[in-house]
Motif scaffolding. Structure first.
Motif, PDB file in Angstrom:
ATOM      1  N   THR A 118      -3.227   0.493 -38.886  1.00 15.12           N
ATOM      2  CA  THR A 118      -3.029  -0.167 -37.597  1.00 15.12           C
ATOM      3  C   THR A 118      -4.289  -0.938 -37.242  1.00 15.12           C
ATOM      4  OG1 THR A 118      -1.527   1.565 -36.811  1.00 15.12           O
ATOM      5  CG2 THR A 118      -2.552   0.165 -35.138  1.00 15.12           C
ATOM      6  N   TRP A 119      -4.111  -2.193 -36.854  1.00 18.50           N
ATOM      7  CA  TRP A 119      -5.271  -2.997 -36.480  1.00 18.50           C
ATOM      8  C   TRP A 119      -4.922  -3.917 -35.317  1.00 18.50           C
ATOM      9  CZ3 TRP A 119      -2.208  -3.913 -40.650  1.00 18.50           C
ATOM     10  CH2 TRP A 119      -1.759  -5.215 -40.894  1.00 18.50           C
ATOM     11  N   PHE A 120      -5.965  -4.370 -34.642  1.00 12.40           N
ATOM     12  CA  PHE A 120      -5.830  -5.202 -33.449  1.00 12.40           C
ATOM     13  C   PHE A 120      -6.661  -6.459 -33.634  1.00 12.40           C
ATOM     14  CE2 PHE A 120      -5.159  -0.825 -32.451  1.00 12.40           C
ATOM     15  CZ  PHE A 120      -4.076  -0.811 -31.588  1.00 12.40           C
ATOM     16  N   VAL A 121      -6.064  -7.588 -33.269  1.00  8.38           N
ATOM     17  CA  VAL A 121      -6.726  -8.881 -33.426  1.00  8.38           C
ATOM     18  C   VAL A 121      -6.881  -9.533 -32.061  1.00  8.38           C
ATOM     19  CG1 VAL A 121      -6.614 -11.180 -34.447  1.00  8.38           C
ATOM     20  CG2 VAL A 121      -5.757  -9.199 -35.737  1.00  8.38           C
ATOM     21  N   ALA A 122      -8.103  -9.882 -31.719  1.00  9.18           N
ATOM     22  CA  ALA A 122      -8.371 -10.667 -30.510  1.00  9.18           C
ATOM     23  C   ALA A 122      -8.644 -12.099 -30.934  1.00  9.18           C
ATOM     24  CB  ALA A 122      -9.557 -10.096 -29.756  1.00  9.18           C
ATOM     25  N   ASP A 123      -7.830 -13.010 -30.436  1.00  8.87           N
ATOM     26  CA  ASP A 123      -7.975 -14.437 -30.720  1.00  8.87           C
ATOM     27  C   ASP A 123      -8.701 -15.071 -29.538  1.00  8.87           C
ATOM     28  OD1 ASP A 123      -6.573 -16.749 -32.596  1.00  8.87           O
ATOM     29  OD2 ASP A 123      -6.861 -17.403 -30.522  1.00  8.87           O
ATOM     30  N   LEU A 124      -9.897 -15.599 -29.778  1.00 11.47           N
ATOM     31  CA  LEU A 124     -10.725 -16.141 -28.703  1.00 11.47           C
ATOM     32  C   LEU A 124     -10.919 -17.634 -28.891  1.00 11.47           C
ATOM     33  CD1 LEU A 124     -12.165 -13.215 -29.787  1.00 11.47           C
ATOM     34  CD2 LEU A 124     -13.362 -13.561 -27.641  1.00 11.47           C
ATOM     35  N   ARG A 125     -10.627 -18.369 -27.844  1.00 15.17           N
ATOM     36  CA  ARG A 125     -10.887 -19.812 -27.829  1.00 15.17           C
ATOM     37  C   ARG A 125     -11.889 -20.069 -26.721  1.00 15.17           C
ATOM     38  NH1 ARG A 125      -6.977 -22.628 -30.962  1.00 15.17           N
ATOM     39  NH2 ARG A 125      -5.334 -21.212 -31.701  1.00 15.17           N
TER      40      ARG A 125
END
Length: 318
Positions: free
Chosen positions: A97-104
């Motif tokens: 299980t993993w979590f991705v934060a997409d930052l712009r």
């Protein structure tokens, strides 16, 4: 280069809340002088710069944008945004299980960092969620746990705090780009002069030019007792860049069969390549892996839902 305030008060001598390595380091190293050395090196707090945020305030005016809006696990203001997604694969002993934060980011200064107890030094720790709350962060990620070591280049929010190059580092430049660099081939003052906003000193670098870096399974970040290697299947934290201003941060949970057992270094790098990252870097992982959003822990460290104290976070202000 801005010179931060150096505390003139004696170092605090309290025992670290992390209870280093589950309290087992002293037992492992024996008794007497060796134990005293181990406690001093890895447990006793040694503050060097207090009220670090005042040094940042004096050095530059950070960009804040408009008041942001939170919707679910997304945040945005008029110039920047971030969103978090959860992913999973496998089951049982192969569950992940993993979590991705997409930052712009409109600018590099949107991505800030903070120290535990607003203090730079060794063995000073605080829970990531507490650091996030103290800094009005809408999103935060554990950093490189710089306080476990006494070397490396540490530049945070445009201010140099340590200049002892030792390994491959990661720099966030003024154009909101990430790059890998050799700490031993430069200096903190030169990096600040070139516009570097943040550095992290952990590693190894995972991806460069969109390709998984070879040999990363054999890299040892530290040779300190109890932290000799970062290899194997572990919970992991990392950050990467798709293009300047577009970053991705990944938190992989681990050591919990049926939920998430963790990931090897090469497979971790491959996650970043799959996200389109041209550059990626490994931050402190294991039980330190923590992602926070809107005041709550996003991931599930070690399958227990509890955080571990660490020395720093990177974050986006609400």
């Amino acid at each position: 280069m801005t010179t931060p305030h150096i505390s003139s008060t004696p170092p605090r001598r309290g025992v670290s809340r992390r209870l280093l390595l589950g309290g087992g380091l002293a037992a492992a190293l024996g008794v007497g002088g060796t134990t005293a050395w181990a406690l001093d090196r890895f447990v006793i707090e040694h503050p060097e710069v207090t009220d670090a945020s005042s040094a940042w305030a004096a050095s530059t005016t950070t960009e804040t944008g408009d008041t942001g809006t939170v919707t679910g696990q997304e945040w945005s203001d008029s110039t920047s945004s971030l969103s978090i997604s959860q992913h999973s694969s496998g089951s049982g002993s192969s569950a992940l299980t993993w979590f991705v934060a997409d930052l712009r980011l409109a600018s590099a200064q949107v991505l800030r960092t903070a120290f535990a107890d607003d203090t730079f030094g060794e063995n000073i720790i605080e829970l990531p969620s507490e650091m996030a709350s103290a800094n009005d962060a809408v999103w935060a990620l554990n950093g490189d746990y710089y306080g476990f070591r006494d070397d490396g280049i540490v530049i945070r929010n445009g201010v140099a705090f340590r200049d002892r190059g030792a390994r491959q580092g990661l720099a966030l430049g003024s154009d909101a780009s990430l790059r890998l660099y050799d700490e031993t081939a430069t200096s903190a003052s030169d990096l600040v002069a070139s516009g570097v906003w943040q550095t992290w000193s952990f590693g190894p670098g995972l991806v460069n030019d969109g390709t998984v870096i070879s040999g990363i399974e054999d890299v040892e970040v530290d040779t300190n007792p109890g932290n000799h290697s970062i290899q194997g299947t572990q919970p992991r934290t990392g950050i990467g860049m798709i293009e300047p201003g577009h970053l991705v941060a990944v938190a992989v949970d681990g050591r919990s069969s049926g939920y998430s057992v963790g990931i090897g270094m090469t497979a971790f790098a491959e996650l970043f390549v799959g996200l389109g990252a041209s550059v990626a870097y490994n931050l402190d992982g294991g039980g330190s892996t923590a992602m926070v959003f809107d005041g709550s822990l996003v991931n599930n460290p070690l399958g227990r839902g509890t955080e571990r104290g660490t020395s720093d976070i990177l974050y986006v202000r609400r």
